[in-house]
Motif scaffolding. Structure first.
Motif, PDB file in Angstrom:
ATOM      1  N   ALA A 217       0.773  -1.007  -0.117  1.00 29.65           N
ATOM      2  CA  ALA A 217      -0.526   0.286  -0.250  1.00 29.65           C
ATOM      3  C   ALA A 217       1.196   1.457  -0.150  1.00 29.65           C
ATOM      4  N   ASP A 218       1.985   0.937   0.800  1.00 28.97           N
ATOM      5  CA  ASP A 218       2.515   2.161   0.776  1.00 28.97           C
ATOM      6  C   ASP A 218       3.184   2.393  -0.631  1.00 28.97           C
TER       7      ASP A 218
ATOM      8  N   THR B 156       3.484   9.332  10.848  1.00 31.16           N
ATOM      9  CA  THR B 156       4.215  10.024  11.950  1.00 31.16           C
ATOM     10  C   THR B 156       4.528  11.971  11.846  1.00 31.16           C
ATOM     11  N   SER B 157       5.514  12.906  12.061  1.00 37.37           N
ATOM     12  CA  SER B 157       5.397  13.754  12.266  1.00 37.37           C
ATOM     13  C   SER B 157       6.473  14.292  12.868  1.00 37.37           C
TER      14      SER B 157
ATOM     15  N   THR C 289       9.067   7.351   0.887  1.00 32.98           N
ATOM     16  CA  THR C 289      10.355   6.709   2.212  1.00 32.98           C
ATOM     17  C   THR C 289       8.760   7.424   3.163  1.00 32.98           C
ATOM     18  N   ALA C 290       8.093   7.999   3.177  1.00 33.29           N
ATOM     19  CA  ALA C 290       7.884   8.885   3.806  1.00 33.29           C
ATOM     20  C   ALA C 290       6.729   7.685   4.464  1.00 33.29           C
ATOM     21  N   ASN C 291       5.922   7.577   3.484  1.00 35.55           N
ATOM     22  CA  ASN C 291       4.904   6.225   4.565  1.00 35.55           C
ATOM     23  C   ASN C 291       5.980   4.918   5.293  1.00 35.55           C
TER      24      ASN C 291
ATOM     25  N   ALA D 182      14.318  11.344   6.996  1.00 37.27           N
ATOM     26  CA  ALA D 182      14.367  10.667   6.093  1.00 37.27           C
ATOM     27  C   ALA D 182      14.095  10.517   5.271  1.00 37.27           C
ATOM     28  N   SER D 183      12.919  11.384   4.826  1.00 32.02           N
ATOM     29  CA  SER D 183      12.109  11.758   3.472  1.00 32.02           C
ATOM     30  C   SER D 183      13.294  13.362   3.031  1.00 32.02           C
TER      31      SER D 183
END
Length: 278
Positions: free
Chosen positions: A24-25, A114-115, A94-96, A122-123
Motif C-alpha cells: 500500500a505504501d 508520524t510528524s 520513504t515517508a510512507n 528520512a524524507s
C-alpha cells in the motif's frame, strides 16, 4: 517477587498484514507520483530554460503544453517526466515506509502517521538525493547552449538547502499545523475539508517565497561560472532578483501538485487502503 525477578515482557509489534501494508505504501506513492509528474516536469523545464536564457518561461510552457496536447506519449514517457516520477515516488514512499515501520515497531494502528524528526530526516535524505540527481540532469538538458559542464559543489549545496526547506514544510508542518487550523474553522467549513489538508497545500507553496532565490542562485552558479565570466555576487543577486517573482510564482504552482495534490493523494490513498488492512 522482586522487580528483577519478574518475567520479561516481550515487546509487542503490529505486524498484521505487513507485506500488504508495504504494498500500500508503494501503490499510494506511485499513484501520487503519476498524477503530478507531467505537470511538474513542464514547470521545472520552463524555470531552468528561463534562468539560462534559452527561452522565456512563457514560451517554454507553451511549447511543452503543445507537445502534451499533440503528442502526449512523447512527453509522458520522456526521461524528464520519468525523473520527476522517480523523485516524488521515492519521496512519498520513504515517508510512507517510515510511517509503516513506526506503526509496526511501536504497535500503532496501520493508519498511524508520524510528524517528527525521523520523518523529516528520512524524507529529506530521499528527496535531496533524488532531486539533486534530477537537477544535475535537467540543468544539462535545459541549461545554456553548448557542451554540458560539471555542476559545481555550491549549486548542489544550495539545491539541498532548497529541498530541506520544502520537505519540512510538506511532511512536518501539515500534521503540526493542521489540528490548530481545524479548531479555528467553522463547523460548516470543517465538514468539507480539514485543517491538515489546507496546511498540506498552503505550507509547501508559502515556503517557495524563501526557497526560490536559493534555487535561482544554484542555477546561476552553473549557468554563469565565475571561471568563465567575471561575475560578482552583486551580478548574481541582480539576476536572482530579476527572475525571483516569476520563478516563485512558477514554483508555487509546482508545489501545489508536488506536495499539495500529490501529498493529499498519497495520504488519502494510503489511509483508505490501510483502513481495510487494519
Amino acid at each position: 517477587m522482586l522487580p528483577s525477578e519478574q518475567p520479561h515482557q516481550r515487546r509487542r509489534w503490529n505486524a498484521k498484514n505487513l507485506r500488504l501494508r508495504l504494498g500500500a505504501d508503494l501503490g499510494s506513492a506511485a499513484c501520487a507520483a503519476s498524477a503530478v509528474a507531467p505537470l511538474i516536469s513542464v514547470i521545472d523545464r520552463s524555470i531552468m530554460e528561463n534562468a539560462s536564457g534559452r527561452s522565456t518561461l512563457g514560451s517554454s510552457l507553451r511549447s511543452s503544453l503543445r507537445t502534451l496536447l499533440s503528442r502526449p506519449h512523447t512527453l509522458l514517457f520522456s526521461k524528464p517526466v520519468g525523473l520527476i516520477f522517480a523523485l516524488y515516488g521515492g519521496t512519498y514512499l520513504t515517508a510512507n515506509a517510515l510511517d509503516t515501520a513506526t506503526s509496526t515497531l511501536h504497535d500503532r494502528p496501520a493508519t498511524h502517521v508520524t510528524s517528527g524528526t525521523a520523518k523529516f530526516v528520512a524524507s529529506s535524505v530521499a528527496n535531496v538525493g533524488l532531486c539533486i540527481y534530477k537537477d544535475q540532469v535537467y540543468v544539462r538538458m535545459f541549461g545554456p547552449s553548448g557542451p554540458p559542464r560539471p555542476v559545481p559543489l555550491p549549486s548542489y549545496l544550495l539545491f539541498a538547502l532548497r529541498d530541506c526547506l520544502t520537505i519540512f514544510s510538506s511532511f512536518n508542518v501539515p500534521p503540526m499545523l493542521g489540528p490548530a487550523l481545524t479548531r479555528h474553522m467553522s463547523v460548516e467549513f470543517r465538514s468539507r475539508i480539514n485543517g491538515t489538508t489546507v496546511a498540506q497545500f498552503v505550507a509547501p507553496a508559502a515556503i517557495q517565497l524563501l526557497s526560490t532565490p536559493v534555487h535561482l542562485l544554484g542555477l546561476d552558479l552553473y549557468n554563469r561560472p565565475s571561471k568563465v565570466a567575471n561575475i560578482t555576487w552583486i551580478d548574481r543577486w541582480t539576476q536572482v532578483r530579476k527572475n525571483w517573482a516569476i520563478s516563485a510564482a512558477a514554483r508555487i504552482c509546482r508545489m501545489i501538485p508536488a506536495f499539495g495534490l500529490g501529498g493529499t493523494i498519497n495520504g488519502k490513498v494510503r489511509k483508505n487502503i490501510m483502513e481495510t488492512l487494519a
